[in-house]
Structure formats: structure tokens, C-alpha cells
Write an enzyme that holds these catalytic residues in place. Structure first.
Site, PDB file in Angstrom:
ATOM      1  N   SER A   1       0.848  -1.195   0.000  1.00  0.00           N
ATOM      2  CA  SER A   1       0.000   0.000   0.000  1.00  0.00           C
ATOM      3  C   SER A   1       0.883   1.244   0.000  1.00  0.00           C
ATOM      4  CB  SER A   1      -0.929  -0.058   1.222  1.00  0.00           C
ATOM      5  OG  SER A   1      -1.768   1.062   1.270  1.00  0.00           O
ATOM      6  N   SER A   2       0.465   2.272   0.709  1.00  0.00           N
ATOM      7  CA  SER A   2       1.227   3.516   0.833  1.00  0.00           C
ATOM      8  C   SER A   2       0.650   4.291   2.010  1.00  0.00           C
ATOM      9  CB  SER A   2       1.080   4.343  -0.439  1.00  0.00           C
ATOM     10  OG  SER A   2       1.446   5.689  -0.198  1.00  0.00           O
TER      11      SER A   2
ATOM     12  N   TYR B   1      -4.457   8.030  -6.752  1.00  0.00           N
ATOM     13  CA  TYR B   1      -3.460   7.119  -6.178  1.00  0.00           C
ATOM     14  C   TYR B   1      -3.807   6.755  -4.731  1.00  0.00           C
ATOM     15  CZ  TYR B   1       1.043   5.443  -4.370  1.00  0.00           C
ATOM     16  OH  TYR B   1       2.027   4.692  -3.769  1.00  0.00           O
TER      17      TYR B   1
ATOM     18  N   LYS C   1      -4.952   2.995  -3.019  1.00  0.00           N
ATOM     19  CA  LYS C   1      -4.274   2.276  -1.933  1.00  0.00           C
ATOM     20  C   LYS C   1      -5.233   2.040  -0.771  1.00  0.00           C
ATOM     21  CE  LYS C   1      -0.252   1.826  -3.896  1.00  0.00           C
ATOM     22  NZ  LYS C   1       0.239   0.488  -4.303  1.00  0.00           N
TER      23      LYS C   1
END
Ligand SMILES: NC(=O)c1ccc[n+]([C@@H]2O[C@H](COP(=O)([O-])OP(=O)(O)OC[C@H]3O[C@@H](n4cnc5c(N)ncnc54)[C@H](OP(=O)(O)O)[C@@H]3O)[C@@H](O)[C@H]2O)c1
Length: 342
Positions: A155-156, A169, A173
Site C-alpha cells: 500500500s502507501s 493514487y 491504496k
């Protein structure tokens, strides 16, 4: 032979395990592939660009040189194509036999665009790779997943933050983290675990497009050494997630960000100008990075005391300011960064 000094005295915790790592031609994925191989796993490296074939061949040679039972193959497949997932699994089974132990859904792409400019193609560009591909690949792997299987989604920290111009974006995630929790619930009975590792900024090609001030802000507000992450910082966590030792962890998101995700600044939601005052800077001269840099040197308790002192001096309520400031930051700051939309 490649240097493997760190591992020469350690048992090969992933010996005979078969791992698929997507987007492993470079960046974080290449690091994960090499790290899992150092622990003895056999690796399927996926990538898409013809230009990456040379790098993949070099990585395969590096893995073979480990001389520890690990080996690797490369598979070129565009994960935006719905047929890619089954093709990757078929090639894996053909090379390494009927079972898969570890799937790392790492391949991903970011998009920097303001809300009003996002097109349906932009949405597909990001979601087809960051969300749909992990879904299709996990489905394709499932019939062959040997318990205790490990699904690890990359993920982020963006999944739980709010950054201007990164909504497609960041939301992709967040979707990946939602899938992770539900799959963990579905697959737990079979002994499989499903988790996310959520990096903060890491120096790779993907980071080249992230606005510089966003990265600078993240560095300054990262408790561990005020730096961005290295590929090795992330691969150590992923290899633990892939190991037997992580067996009692599932449906979780492990933030691999040097503590950025718990940073006091993101949770206090204070307005930039008010933060400037608390930090002892004059309002007219502050910008976001200055404020953060200054605040990083002031102990959190002291900041709170200064705020309470202002409140007792008859100024507007400190708590109220915390609550109201999030929206104001978004409107007032020139930075591309909006804090605390968690
Ligand atoms: N770097 C960061 O700061 C950071 C921070 C948080 C999260 N992440 C996440 O970490 C993961 C890896 O990021 P990274 O920085 O290592 O990225 P990167 O250096 O840009 O590498 C991307 C990888 O994905 C592959 N890929 C791209 N498009 C693909 C497609 N259509 N089909 C199959 N593979 C494709 C690339 O293959 P080719 O070489 O063939 O193009 C490459 O191997 C991503 O999910 C990213 O969102 C990164």
C-alpha cells in the site's frame, strides 16, 4: 558469487517456498525479490516493460549466485490486461510445481493530477494496476496457495493521508487496504494471512513524480532520523510478513514509514499560522516547511503548554483551533500538502 554475508549464519526461513513478486524489475519489488531469495525462496519476478528485461536478467543471475537453493524466473506481463494474472500463475506452476506460498502484490503506479482534470482513463490507468490486478492475481493464485499462504499487498501511507493532486493514487491504496481486511477474513480459516505493508516515501523511480515539497515535508516529519525510506527498510518488513513468524498477524496494515504515520503534526490538525505562533515564528514569515522544521525541535508537551498558555491569555480556544484548522490549512497553505485528512 553474490555477497550473502548477513545470511550465512541464519537458517533459510523461506527454503522451498515459492513466491510471486509483481513489479520486481526495479525499485521496492526488486528489493523484495532479492530479500525473499536470500531467505531461500524461489522467486517469480513479474514486470511489463521490454526495457526492463536486462535488469530482470541481472536480478535472476544475482539470485542464482546466492547458491542457497533460491532461484528465479522473469515473466513479462502487463497486469492491466485481465489475462495477465492467469498467465503469471500458469508460468509459475510450469517452472516451480503445483503450489504457491507467497504472493506480493507490489506493482503500482501513481498519478499526480488535480481533481478537476481526472479522466476515466486516468482512473483506469491507476485502478486497473493498483486494485484490479491484485484482485485478479490473488484469485488466480488461490487454488494453488499452500497453507500457511502469505498474501502481502504493498500500500502507501497515502492510503490514510490527504495529499493534494494524489486522490486517485491515495484512494486506490485505500481500496487495496479494504480488500486486504476482507480477504484476511475470508482466507483465515485455511491458515492463510493477508496483510499490507504501507511505505512512506522511498527513493525509487516512482518517487520522481511526487512533488518535492511533499517529500520534504514527509522527511521533516519522519521521527526516525528525518529521512526518507530505503528499499531495504521495506524489504525487511515484507520478508518478516512472508515468514512463519508473522502467523498471528492478518488483515493489518503495517506502516513502514519511520513513524511518519503517527506524527503529532498530522493528528493535531493545527492551522499553519497558529502553529507558527506556537513555534515562536512571526506569522508573516512562516511557510509550512519552516513551521514543521521548527516544531520538530519543540517537544510535543511544550507545544501543548504554549497553546494552553495562549488560551488562558484569553485567545481563541486551543481545542477549537485544532478542530477547525484542517480545512483552513487546505485553503491557506501554498504547499501541495494537506495534513491530517485521516
Ligand atoms: N517509492 C515510494 O516512495 C513508494 C511509497 C509508498 C508506496 N509505494 C508502493 O510501492 C510499490 C512499488 O513502488 P516503486 O517505487 O518500487 O515503483 P517503481 O520503481 O516505479 O517500479 C514499479 C514496478 O511496477 C512494474 N509495473 C508498472 N506497470 C506495470 C504493469 N502495467 N504491469 C506489470 N508491472 C508493472 C514496473 O515494471 P517495469 O520495470 O517493467 O516498468 C516496476 O517493476 C508500488 O505499489 C507503490 O505504490 C512506493
Amino acid at each position: 558469487m553474490a555477497s550473502n554475508t548477513r545470511y550465512e549464519t541464519e537458517p533459510l526461513s523461506l527454503a522451498n517456498k515459492i513466491a510471486i513478486v509483481t513489479g520486481a524489475s526495479r525499485g521496492i519489488g526488486a528489493g523484495i525479490a532479492l530479500e525473499l531469495a536470500r531467505h531461500g525462496a524461489k522467486i517469480v519476478i513479474t514486470y511489463t516493460s521490454p526495457g526492463s528485461s536486462k535488469g530482470v536478467d541481472e536480478l535472476i543471475a544475482q539470485i542464482n549466485d546466492l547458491d542457497n537453493g533460491a532461484s528465479a524466473i522473469g515473466i513479462q506481463a502487463d497486469l492491466r490486461q485481465t489475462s495477465a494474472a492467469q498467465a503469471i500463475v500458469d508460468a509459475t506452476l510450469a517452472r516451480f510445481g503445483p503450489q504457491v506460498d507467497i504472493l506480493v502484490n507490489n506493482a503500482g503506479v501513481e498519478l499526480v493530477k488535480p481533481l478537476q482534470d481526472i479522466t476515466t482513463s486516468d482512473f483506469s490507468y491507476v485502478y486497473d494496476l493498483n486494485v484490479r490486478a491484485p484482485l485478479l492475481l490473488t484469485q488466480a493464485v488461490l487454488p494453488h496457495l499452500r497453507a500457511p499462504g502469505r498474501i502481502i499487498n504493498i500500500s502507501s501511507v497515502g492510503a490514510r493521508a490527504g495529499f493534494k493532486n494524489l486522490s486517485v493514487y491515495c484512494s486506490s491504496k485505500a481500496a487495496l487496504e479494504g480488500l486486504t481486511r476482507c480477504w484476511a477474513a475470508e482466507l483465515g480459516a485455511q491458515g492463510h494471512t493477508v496483510n499490507c505493508v504501507s511505505p512512506g516515501p522511498v527513493q525509487t523511480e516512482l518517487m520522481d513524480n511526487i512533488p518535492k515539497e511533499t517529500i520534504e515535508m514527509q522527511k521533516t516529519t519522519t521521527p526516525v532520523q528525518n529521512r526518507i525510506g530505503t528499499v531495504d527498510d521495506i524489504t525487511q518488513i515484507v520478508s518478516w510478513m512472508a515468514s512463519e513468524g508473522s502467523r498471528w498477524v492478518t488483515g493489518q496494515v503495517l506502516s513502514a514509514s519511520g513513524g511518519w504515520a503517527i506524527n503529532a503534526f498530522t493528528s493535531e490538525h493545527m492551522e499553519q499560522e497558529e502553529l507558527g505562533q506556537v513555534a515562536g515564528l512571526t506569522t508573516s514569515s512562516v511557510d509550512t516547511v519552516q513551521v514543521i522544521s521548527k516544531l520538530a525541535t519543540i517537544d510535543g508537551m511544550e507545544r501543548r503548554e504554549r497553546g494552553q498558555q495562549q488560551e488562558s491569555n484569553g485567545e481563541k480556544g486551543y481545542r477549537q483551533r485544532e478542530q477547525n484548522s484542517n480545512k483552513k490549512i487546505a485553503n491557506k497553505t501554498n504547499s501541495s500538502t494537506v495534513y491530517g485528512l485521516v
